[in-house]
Design a protein around this motif. Sequence first.
Motif, PDB file in Angstrom:
ATOM      1  N   ILE A   3     -16.498  34.791  42.421  1.00  0.00           N
ATOM      2  CA  ILE A   3     -17.434  33.992  41.647  1.00  0.00           C
ATOM      3  C   ILE A   3     -18.680  34.829  41.376  1.00  0.00           C
ATOM      4  CG2 ILE A   3     -16.617  31.756  42.417  1.00  0.00           C
ATOM      5  CD1 ILE A   3     -18.814  31.698  44.474  1.00  0.00           C
ATOM      6  N   TYR A   4     -19.350  34.535  40.262  1.00  0.00           N
ATOM      7  CA  TYR A   4     -20.500  35.321  39.820  1.00  0.00           C
ATOM      8  C   TYR A   4     -21.714  34.413  39.627  1.00  0.00           C
ATOM      9  CZ  TYR A   4     -16.980  38.858  38.618  1.00  0.00           C
ATOM     10  OH  TYR A   4     -15.942  39.767  38.648  1.00  0.00           O
ATOM     11  N   GLY A   5     -22.889  35.011  39.770  1.00  0.00           N
ATOM     12  CA  GLY A   5     -24.132  34.325  39.477  1.00  0.00           C
ATOM     13  C   GLY A   5     -25.113  35.303  38.843  1.00  0.00           C
ATOM     14  N   ALA A   6     -26.074  34.783  38.084  1.00  0.00           N
ATOM     15  CA  ALA A   6     -27.082  35.627  37.435  1.00  0.00           C
ATOM     16  C   ALA A   6     -28.454  35.279  37.985  1.00  0.00           C
ATOM     17  CB  ALA A   6     -27.053  35.416  35.919  1.00  0.00           C
ATOM     18  N   LEU A   7     -29.243  36.316  38.299  1.00  0.00           N
ATOM     19  CA  LEU A   7     -30.549  36.131  38.919  1.00  0.00           C
ATOM     20  C   LEU A   7     -31.625  36.890  38.162  1.00  0.00           C
ATOM     21  CD1 LEU A   7     -29.648  36.776  42.675  1.00  0.00           C
ATOM     22  CD2 LEU A   7     -29.824  34.554  41.549  1.00  0.00           C
ATOM     23  N   LEU A   8     -32.828  36.340  38.167  1.00  0.00           N
ATOM     24  CA  LEU A   8     -34.018  37.059  37.709  1.00  0.00           C
ATOM     25  C   LEU A   8     -34.847  37.393  38.935  1.00  0.00           C
ATOM     26  CD1 LEU A   8     -36.142  38.002  35.589  1.00  0.00           C
ATOM     27  CD2 LEU A   8     -37.066  35.680  35.701  1.00  0.00           C
ATOM     28  N   LEU A   9     -35.149  38.680  39.124  1.00  0.00           N
ATOM     29  CA  LEU A   9     -35.973  39.122  40.242  1.00  0.00           C
ATOM     30  C   LEU A   9     -37.247  39.762  39.716  1.00  0.00           C
ATOM     31  CD1 LEU A   9     -33.326  40.747  42.627  1.00  0.00           C
ATOM     32  CD2 LEU A   9     -34.216  38.414  42.648  1.00  0.00           C
ATOM     33  N   LYS A  10     -38.354  39.388  40.321  1.00  0.00           N
ATOM     34  CA  LYS A  10     -39.640  39.986  39.966  1.00  0.00           C
ATOM     35  C   LYS A  10     -40.021  41.003  41.031  1.00  0.00           C
ATOM     36  CE  LYS A  10     -41.509  36.215  37.204  1.00  0.00           C
ATOM     37  NZ  LYS A  10     -42.659  35.310  36.965  1.00  0.00           N
ATOM     38  N   LYS A  11     -40.316  42.232  40.568  1.00  0.00           N
ATOM     39  CA  LYS A  11     -40.669  43.312  41.470  1.00  0.00           C
ATOM     40  C   LYS A  11     -41.980  43.928  41.009  1.00  0.00           C
ATOM     41  CE  LYS A  11     -36.951  45.445  40.355  1.00  0.00           C
ATOM     42  NZ  LYS A  11     -35.873  46.459  40.278  1.00  0.00           N
ATOM     43  N   SER A  12     -42.527  44.812  41.823  1.00  0.00           N
ATOM     44  CA  SER A  12     -43.776  45.473  41.461  1.00  0.00           C
ATOM     45  C   SER A  12     -43.627  46.279  40.181  1.00  0.00           C
ATOM     46  CB  SER A  12     -44.241  46.379  42.598  1.00  0.00           C
ATOM     47  OG  SER A  12     -43.253  47.371  42.889  1.00  0.00           O
ATOM     48  N   SER A  13     -42.403  46.741  39.902  1.00  0.00           N
ATOM     49  CA  SER A  13     -42.145  47.539  38.701  1.00  0.00           C
ATOM     50  C   SER A  13     -41.813  46.686  37.484  1.00  0.00           C
ATOM     51  CB  SER A  13     -40.995  48.518  38.966  1.00  0.00           C
ATOM     52  OG  SER A  13     -39.824  47.811  39.347  1.00  0.00           O
ATOM     53  N   GLY A  14     -41.813  45.348  37.656  1.00  0.00           N
ATOM     54  CA  GLY A  14     -41.488  44.466  36.553  1.00  0.00           C
ATOM     55  C   GLY A  14     -40.329  43.555  36.903  1.00  0.00           C
ATOM     56  N   THR A  15     -39.879  42.794  35.930  1.00  0.00           N
ATOM     57  CA  THR A  15     -38.777  41.873  36.166  1.00  0.00           C
ATOM     58  C   THR A  15     -37.446  42.518  35.806  1.00  0.00           C
ATOM     59  OG1 THR A  15     -38.976  40.960  33.932  1.00  0.00           O
ATOM     60  CG2 THR A  15     -40.223  39.871  35.693  1.00  0.00           C
ATOM     61  N   GLY A  16     -36.383  42.032  36.440  1.00  0.00           N
ATOM     62  CA  GLY A  16     -35.050  42.531  36.131  1.00  0.00           C
ATOM     63  C   GLY A  16     -34.008  41.482  36.429  1.00  0.00           C
ATOM     64  N   ASN A  17     -32.958  41.432  35.628  1.00  0.00           N
ATOM     65  CA  ASN A  17     -31.859  40.501  35.850  1.00  0.00           C
ATOM     66  C   ASN A  17     -30.720  41.205  36.575  1.00  0.00           C
ATOM     67  OD1 ASN A  17     -33.064  38.334  34.449  1.00  0.00           O
ATOM     68  ND2 ASN A  17     -32.497  39.252  32.504  1.00  0.00           N
ATOM     69  N   TYR A  18     -30.113  40.504  37.510  1.00  0.00           N
ATOM     70  CA  TYR A  18     -28.972  41.034  38.241  1.00  0.00           C
ATOM     71  C   TYR A  18     -27.829  40.031  38.195  1.00  0.00           C
ATOM     72  CZ  TYR A  18     -32.216  44.403  40.323  1.00  0.00           C
ATOM     73  OH  TYR A  18     -33.147  45.394  40.523  1.00  0.00           O
ATOM     74  N   VAL A  19     -26.614  40.546  38.218  1.00  0.00           N
ATOM     75  CA  VAL A  19     -25.448  39.699  38.430  1.00  0.00           C
ATOM     76  C   VAL A  19     -24.971  39.944  39.853  1.00  0.00           C
ATOM     77  CG1 VAL A  19     -23.047  39.259  37.785  1.00  0.00           C
ATOM     78  CG2 VAL A  19     -24.762  39.656  36.007  1.00  0.00           C
ATOM     79  N   ILE A  20     -24.772  38.875  40.586  1.00  0.00           N
ATOM     80  CA  ILE A  20     -24.257  38.961  41.948  1.00  0.00           C
ATOM     81  C   ILE A  20     -22.873  38.342  41.997  1.00  0.00           C
ATOM     82  CG2 ILE A  20     -26.527  39.014  43.031  1.00  0.00           C
ATOM     83  CD1 ILE A  20     -26.245  36.024  43.585  1.00  0.00           C
ATOM     84  N   TYR A  21     -22.084  38.732  42.996  1.00  0.00           N
ATOM     85  CA  TYR A  21     -20.731  38.190  43.114  1.00  0.00           C
ATOM     86  C   TYR A  21     -20.397  37.915  44.572  1.00  0.00           C
ATOM     87  CZ  TYR A  21     -19.177  42.856  44.605  1.00  0.00           C
ATOM     88  OH  TYR A  21     -19.025  44.045  45.286  1.00  0.00           O
ATOM     89  N   SER A  22     -19.467  36.999  44.767  1.00  0.00           N
ATOM     90  CA  SER A  22     -19.011  36.644  46.104  1.00  0.00           C
ATOM     91  C   SER A  22     -17.495  36.504  46.094  1.00  0.00           C
ATOM     92  CB  SER A  22     -19.643  35.326  46.551  1.00  0.00           C
ATOM     93  OG  SER A  22     -19.108  34.901  47.794  1.00  0.00           O
ATOM     94  N   ASP A  23     -16.857  37.031  47.135  1.00  0.00           N
ATOM     95  CA  ASP A  23     -15.406  36.903  47.287  1.00  0.00           C
ATOM     96  C   ASP A  23     -15.034  35.933  48.407  1.00  0.00           C
ATOM     97  OD1 ASP A  23     -14.778  38.746  45.247  1.00  0.00           O
ATOM     98  OD2 ASP A  23     -15.097  40.433  46.601  1.00  0.00           O
ATOM     99  N   ASP A  24     -16.046  35.249  48.975  1.00  0.00           N
ATOM    100  CA  ASP A  24     -15.773  34.306  50.064  1.00  0.00           C
ATOM    101  C   ASP A  24     -16.461  32.963  49.822  1.00  0.00           C
ATOM    102  OD1 ASP A  24     -18.398  35.000  50.514  1.00  0.00           O
ATOM    103  OD2 ASP A  24     -17.993  36.166  52.321  1.00  0.00           O
ATOM    104  N   LEU A  25     -16.428  32.523  48.566  1.00  0.00           N
ATOM    105  CA  LEU A  25     -16.965  31.225  48.162  1.00  0.00           C
ATOM    106  C   LEU A  25     -18.432  31.057  48.520  1.00  0.00           C
ATOM    107  CD1 LEU A  25     -13.940  28.890  49.011  1.00  0.00           C
ATOM    108  CD2 LEU A  25     -14.564  29.884  46.816  1.00  0.00           C
ATOM    109  N   GLY A  26     -19.190  32.153  48.411  1.00  0.00           N
ATOM    110  CA  GLY A  26     -20.627  32.069  48.554  1.00  0.00           C
ATOM    111  C   GLY A  26     -21.192  32.348  49.926  1.00  0.00           C
ATOM    112  N   LEU A  27     -20.346  32.683  50.903  1.00  0.00           N
ATOM    113  CA  LEU A  27     -20.874  33.011  52.229  1.00  0.00           C
ATOM    114  C   LEU A  27     -21.662  34.313  52.205  1.00  0.00           C
ATOM    115  CD1 LEU A  27     -17.869  32.039  54.550  1.00  0.00           C
ATOM    116  CD2 LEU A  27     -20.028  30.813  54.223  1.00  0.00           C
ATOM    117  N   THR A  28     -21.171  35.301  51.463  1.00  0.00           N
ATOM    118  CA  THR A  28     -21.876  36.570  51.309  1.00  0.00           C
ATOM    119  C   THR A  28     -21.871  36.958  49.831  1.00  0.00           C
ATOM    120  OG1 THR A  28     -19.855  37.861  51.684  1.00  0.00           O
ATOM    121  CG2 THR A  28     -21.245  37.365  53.609  1.00  0.00           C
TER     122      THR A  28
END
Length: 225
Positions: A3-28
């Motif tokens: 499963i996949y999710g999309a995130l917006l992260l704000k850092k000192s260098s600016g904002t960035g979007n990341y896609v994250i994934y999990s193979d254990d139904l969201g545990l990790t």
Amino acid sequence: ARIYGALLLKKSSGTGNYVIYSDDLGLTWNILGGSQNPVASQDEPKVEILPNGQILLSARRQGGRHFRVFTYGTGENDKANGNGSWGDAAANGCDNGGSNGTNGEIFLVNAKKSDGTDVKLLLQSQPKGGSGLYDRRDVTIWYKEVSPTATYTSTDIANGWTQGKQLSTVQSSYSAMCLQQDGNVAFFFEEAPCYGDDYTKGYCMVYLCLTVEEITEGKYASVKE
């Protein structure tokens, strides 16, 4: 299943979007492609899996959406480890012609052509009209056919959209959609601020049950599972 999710992260260098994934139904969770920023300086990202297994990120920009495609590497363990690369961002796929940016939805559905051929359709929602930062109106769904066998670049995805059904004729903004158990598309969006023209006081929330026929204005038909 992954499963996949999309995130917006704000850092000192600016904002960035990341896609994250999990193979254990969201545990990790892990970052797709490691620390690579799929789209920098954009926000409100949405993620979808293309029919060929590539990953598509759609992110808000002023005047429309940015699209960016992730392709897994060809090594034996690349998919298992989330290894691959993001293509360059491409803009204006469903350009609304305005200067506003709005949270919309990217969504893949099964459909049929008029001759009965099965196809996959990408749907993208956002306002069609608006000339100022918060002048957002005429929420509409665009669509385009995508192949299970083709490999796409970000530019391929950004181009070639067809305007489908317009859901609103007044001020309207954020939208989301998902598939219902009956095979229809559940569409949820903000429309016509409840207190005159002051959007800061809240929109009315509207739910619509839509068929693929309605969304594409008869060009494609729904597939009932």
